[in-house]
Scaffold this motif. Structure first.
Motif, mmCIF file in Angstrom:
data_model
loop_
_atom_site.group_PDB
_atom_site.id
_atom_site.type_symbol
_atom_site.label_atom_id
_atom_site.label_comp_id
_atom_site.label_asym_id
_atom_site.label_seq_id
_atom_site.Cartn_x
_atom_site.Cartn_y
_atom_site.Cartn_z
ATOM 1 N N ALA A 93 6.331 29.116 48.898
ATOM 2 C CA ALA A 93 5.045 29.276 48.768
ATOM 3 C C ALA A 93 4.269 28.245 50.058
ATOM 4 C CB ALA A 93 4.789 28.745 47.473
ATOM 5 N N ALA A 94 4.945 27.357 50.266
ATOM 6 C CA ALA A 94 3.793 26.486 50.666
ATOM 7 C C ALA A 94 4.696 27.196 52.275
ATOM 8 C CB ALA A 94 4.013 25.193 50.778
ATOM 9 N N LEU A 95 5.078 27.339 53.087
ATOM 10 C CA LEU A 95 5.964 27.869 54.294
ATOM 11 C C LEU A 95 5.931 29.582 54.789
ATOM 12 C CD1 LEU A 95 9.176 25.183 54.755
ATOM 13 C CD2 LEU A 95 6.743 25.016 55.474
ATOM 14 N N LEU A 96 6.042 30.500 53.877
ATOM 15 C CA LEU A 96 6.881 31.207 54.030
ATOM 16 C C LEU A 96 5.111 32.817 53.903
ATOM 17 C CD1 LEU A 96 9.961 32.107 51.540
ATOM 18 C CD2 LEU A 96 9.490 32.023 54.388
ATOM 19 N N ASN A 97 4.665 32.817 54.596
ATOM 20 C CA ASN A 97 4.129 33.808 54.357
ATOM 21 C C ASN A 97 3.897 35.546 53.657
ATOM 22 O OD1 ASN A 97 1.725 32.371 55.505
ATOM 23 N ND2 ASN A 97 2.663 32.306 57.694
ATOM 24 N N SER A 98 3.978 36.236 53.740
ATOM 25 C CA SER A 98 3.074 37.869 53.482
ATOM 26 C C SER A 98 4.230 38.546 54.488
ATOM 27 C CB SER A 98 2.711 38.420 52.870
ATOM 28 O OG SER A 98 3.152 40.148 52.843
ATOM 29 N N GLY A 99 5.711 38.844 53.999
ATOM 30 C CA GLY A 99 6.176 39.753 55.162
ATOM 31 C C GLY A 99 7.558 39.559 55.923
ATOM 32 N N ASP A 100 7.485 37.610 55.744
ATOM 33 C CA ASP A 100 8.795 36.025 55.787
ATOM 34 C C ASP A 100 9.849 37.533 54.855
ATOM 35 O OD1 ASP A 100 6.887 35.342 57.905
ATOM 36 O OD2 ASP A 100 6.140 33.376 56.751
ATOM 37 N N ILE A 226 6.588 18.954 55.369
ATOM 38 C CA ILE A 226 6.787 18.124 54.259
ATOM 39 C C ILE A 226 4.602 18.081 54.256
ATOM 40 C CG2 ILE A 226 5.958 16.070 52.889
ATOM 41 C CD1 ILE A 226 8.998 18.183 52.893
ATOM 42 N N ARG A 227 4.265 18.127 55.894
ATOM 43 C CA ARG A 227 3.004 17.938 55.064
ATOM 44 C C ARG A 227 2.076 19.608 54.963
ATOM 45 N NH1 ARG A 227 -1.979 15.334 54.776
ATOM 46 N NH2 ARG A 227 -3.449 16.645 56.423
ATOM 47 N N GLU A 228 2.663 20.436 55.204
ATOM 48 C CA GLU A 228 2.232 22.367 54.619
ATOM 49 C C GLU A 228 2.473 22.180 53.325
ATOM 50 O OE1 GLU A 228 0.737 24.349 56.422
ATOM 51 O OE2 GLU A 228 1.005 22.178 57.696
ATOM 52 N N ILE A 229 3.724 21.372 52.923
ATOM 53 C CA ILE A 229 4.019 21.786 51.140
ATOM 54 C C ILE A 229 2.907 20.696 50.324
ATOM 55 C CG2 ILE A 229 6.204 20.582 49.661
ATOM 56 C CD1 ILE A 229 8.063 21.214 52.299
ATOM 57 N N TYR A 230 2.934 20.155 51.183
ATOM 58 C CA TYR A 230 1.743 18.810 50.443
ATOM 59 C C TYR A 230 0.528 19.240 50.559
ATOM 60 C CZ TYR A 230 -1.821 15.194 50.044
ATOM 61 O OH TYR A 230 -2.903 14.405 49.860
ATOM 62 N N LEU A 231 -0.277 19.827 51.356
ATOM 63 C CA LEU A 231 -1.367 20.942 51.029
ATOM 64 C C LEU A 231 -1.756 21.760 50.010
ATOM 65 C CD1 LEU A 231 -1.773 20.883 55.036
ATOM 66 C CD2 LEU A 231 -3.339 19.757 53.382
ATOM 67 N N PHE A 232 0.029 22.556 49.861
ATOM 68 C CA PHE A 232 0.017 23.608 48.862
ATOM 69 C C PHE A 232 0.071 22.911 47.552
ATOM 70 C CE2 PHE A 232 2.437 25.662 46.012
ATOM 71 C CZ PHE A 232 1.841 27.139 46.373
ATOM 72 N N ALA A 233 1.109 22.223 47.874
ATOM 73 C CA ALA A 233 1.048 21.452 46.365
ATOM 74 C C ALA A 233 -0.391 20.816 45.782
ATOM 75 C CB ALA A 233 2.205 20.472 46.223
ATOM 76 N N ARG A 234 -1.032 20.240 46.718
ATOM 77 C CA ARG A 234 -2.214 19.386 46.624
ATOM 78 C C ARG A 234 -3.172 20.125 45.513
ATOM 79 N NH1 ARG A 234 -5.905 15.149 50.219
ATOM 80 N NH2 ARG A 234 -7.732 15.883 49.442
#
Length: 390
Positions: A93-100, A226-234
Motif C-alpha cells: 500500500a505504501a509503495l504502489l499507486n493506482s495502475g501499478d 522503508i521511509r515510504e512504508i514508515y510514513l504510510f504506517a505512521r
C-alpha cells in the motif's frame, strides 16, 4: 564494540540502559512521550532531532526489535507491524499507486493471495502469477507498469524453493522492487538481501516468536523504501505494540539455538517419512530428493522447520491422519515449540477449487508439518502411528 556473529548480535544488540542500569531491557508501556519545552516539541515534530514522539510512530521496544532484525538481515532500516499481514499489506500500500502491477510467484500465503486478487484490484493494482516450476517465464510477465517482484521461499505450504539471485538480477534489469517473504527461513537461515532483495518481510508470529504467544510483523530493507512504508504506517496505524515488541526482541536471543533444533528434528522427520510406504512424496529443502536442493544449499544455512508430504488416499485419508494424531497439535500456526500438523486441502485451503489448489501444489493428500522442539523420536512415533490409519 561491534559483533559479527549472529548469536552475539541477537543477544547484545539493545537500546541504551536507563539510569537504573537494568540488565534486561524494560517495557516501555506508554502511548506518548513528553518534551522538555516548546522548542524541543517543535524540533521533534519537525524531525530536526531523532526521538520518540508517540508509540504509533516509534517506541524504544519496537525500535530495539527492528534494529535486531535489520542487523540480522543486513538491512538499512525497518518498521514493525502488529501482524505479518499488516507488514505485507502496508508494504504494498505504501509503495504502489493506482495502475501499478505486481509479478508474484503463485505459491504465496493464502491471505497474501486474497490481498492480490480481491483487495488491491479495488485500487486498480493488478498481479500476474508465475508457478514455481516456471520461473523462467517471469520476464514475459513484466509490463511497463510493473513495480514489484514478490516471492516466498521456501513457499507455504508446499516448501518449494526459488533462486533469489536469479530473480534479483531480473528485478534489477527491469528496475523492479524485489520483495521476499522470509518467514519460513528466518534471518538465521537465509538473508535475502545478500542475494539482491530490496525488502524482506517476516511474520514474526511464527519462528521469530517461536512459542505461539504473540502476533507481529516486520519489513526491513532499503532506507528510501522503508521511509515510504514508515510514513504510510505512521498515518494508518498498524504499529506493533511495545509489549509484543519486547517479547519478540527477547525471543530473538534464542532464535539460533531454537531454529537449529527445529531443523535437526525436521530433517530426521523428513528422512523417516521418505522411507514410509504410505507416503508418496516428501518435500524438505535439505533432502537431496527435493527439486530445489541445490538452491537450498546455496542460499540457506539449514532446511527449516517445515516438512510437506503427500499421503495415499486423498482428502479422506488426510482427515483420518489428523484424527489419529495424538501428541502433535492440530493448529493453523507454525514455527512453534510444539509440532503442528495441518491438512491444507480439508482445512486452510478447503475453500479453493481443486484447480486452484493444484496450481500451488496442494494435492488432496498434502500434509504440512511444522516440526517442533520435542524429542525427534517422539515426533516421529506420533507421525508413524497416525500413518498406520490411512
Amino acid at each position: 564494540m561491534s559483533y559479527d556473529n549472529f548469536e552475539t548480535l541477537a543477544i547484545r544488540t539493545q537500546i541504551d540502559r536507563s539510569e537504573n542500569l537494568e540488565h534486561s531491557v524494560p517495557l516501555y508501556l506508554t502511548s506518548s512521550f513528553v518534551f522538555e519545552d516548546a522548542e524541543d516539541m517543535r524540533a521533534s515534530f519537525a524531525e530536526e532531532k531523532e526521538r520518540n514522539l508517540y508509540s504509533r510512530f516509534t517506541n524504544p521496544n519496537t525500535s530495539e526489535f527492528v534494529q535486531k532484525i535489520c542487523q540480522m538481515e543486513g538491512a538499512e532500516s525497518g518498521y514493525a507491524f502488529a501482524t505479518g499481514m499488516g507488514a505485507v499489506f502496508s508494504t504494498f500500500a505504501a509503495l504502489l499507486n493506482s495502475g501499478d502491477h505486481i509479478v508474484s510467484c503463485r505459491s504465496v500465503f493464502g491471505s497474501t493471495h486474497s490481498l492480490f486478487t480481491k483487495f488491491l484490484p479495488k485500487w486498480n493494482i493488478e498481479t500476474s502469477y508465475f508457478k514455481v516450476e516456471e520461473a523462467d517465464k517471469v520476464e514475459s510477465l513484466i509490463r511497463p507498469e510493473t513495480r514489484c517482484l514478490y516471492v516466498e521461499t521456501p513457499t507455504n505450504p508446499g516448501v518449494d524453493l526459488l533462486d533469489l539471485e536469479a530473480l534479483s538480477a531480473l528485478a534489477k534489469k527491469h528496475d523492479l522492487i524485489f520483495i521476499v517473504d522470509n518467514c519460513f527461513a528466518t534471518p538465521y537461515l537465509q538473508q535475502p538481501i545478500k542475494f539482491g532483495a530490496d525488502l524482506v518481510i517476516h511474520s514474526a508470529t511464527k519462528l521469530i516468536d517461536g512459542q505461539g504467544r504473540v502476533l507481529g510483523g516486520v519489513t526491513v530493507g532499503r532506507e528510501d523504501l522503508i521511509r515510504e512504508i514508515y510514513l504510510f504506517a505512521r498515518n494508518t496505524g498498524p504499529a506493533l505494540s511495545p509489549f509484543n515488541a519486547w517479547v519478540l526482541s527477547k525471543s530473538l536471543e534464542t532464535l539460533a539455538v531454537r531454529v537449529d533444533r527445529h531443523c535437526d528434528n525436521a530433517l530426521e522427520a523428513a528422512r523417516f517419512l521418505e522411507e514410509h510406504p504410505r507416503v508418496r512424496q516428501v518435500k524438505y529443502p535439505f533432502l537431496k530428493s527435493h527439486p530445489g536442493y541445490e538452491i537450498a544449499r546455496k542460499q540457506m544455512k539449514k532446511g527449516g522447520s517445515v516438512v510437506a508430504f503427500e499421503i495415499e488416499g486423498g482428502i479422506e485419508a488426510g482427515r483420518r491422519f489428523l484424527n489419529a494424531i495424538q501428541m502433535c497439535s492440530l493448529s493453523a500456526n507454525l514455527g512453534d515449540t510444539r509440532t503442528i500438523v495441518t491438512h491444507p486441502a480439508s482445512t486452510t485451503h478447503s475453500k479453493l477449487s481443486e484447480e486452484d489448489r493444484l496450481e500451488v501444489g496442494i494435492t488432496d493428500g498434502l500434509v504440512r508439518v511444522s516440526v517442533g522442539l520435542e524429542a525427534a523420536e517422539d515426533i516421529i512415533a506420533d507421525l508413524k502411528q497416525a500413518l498406520e490409519t490411512v
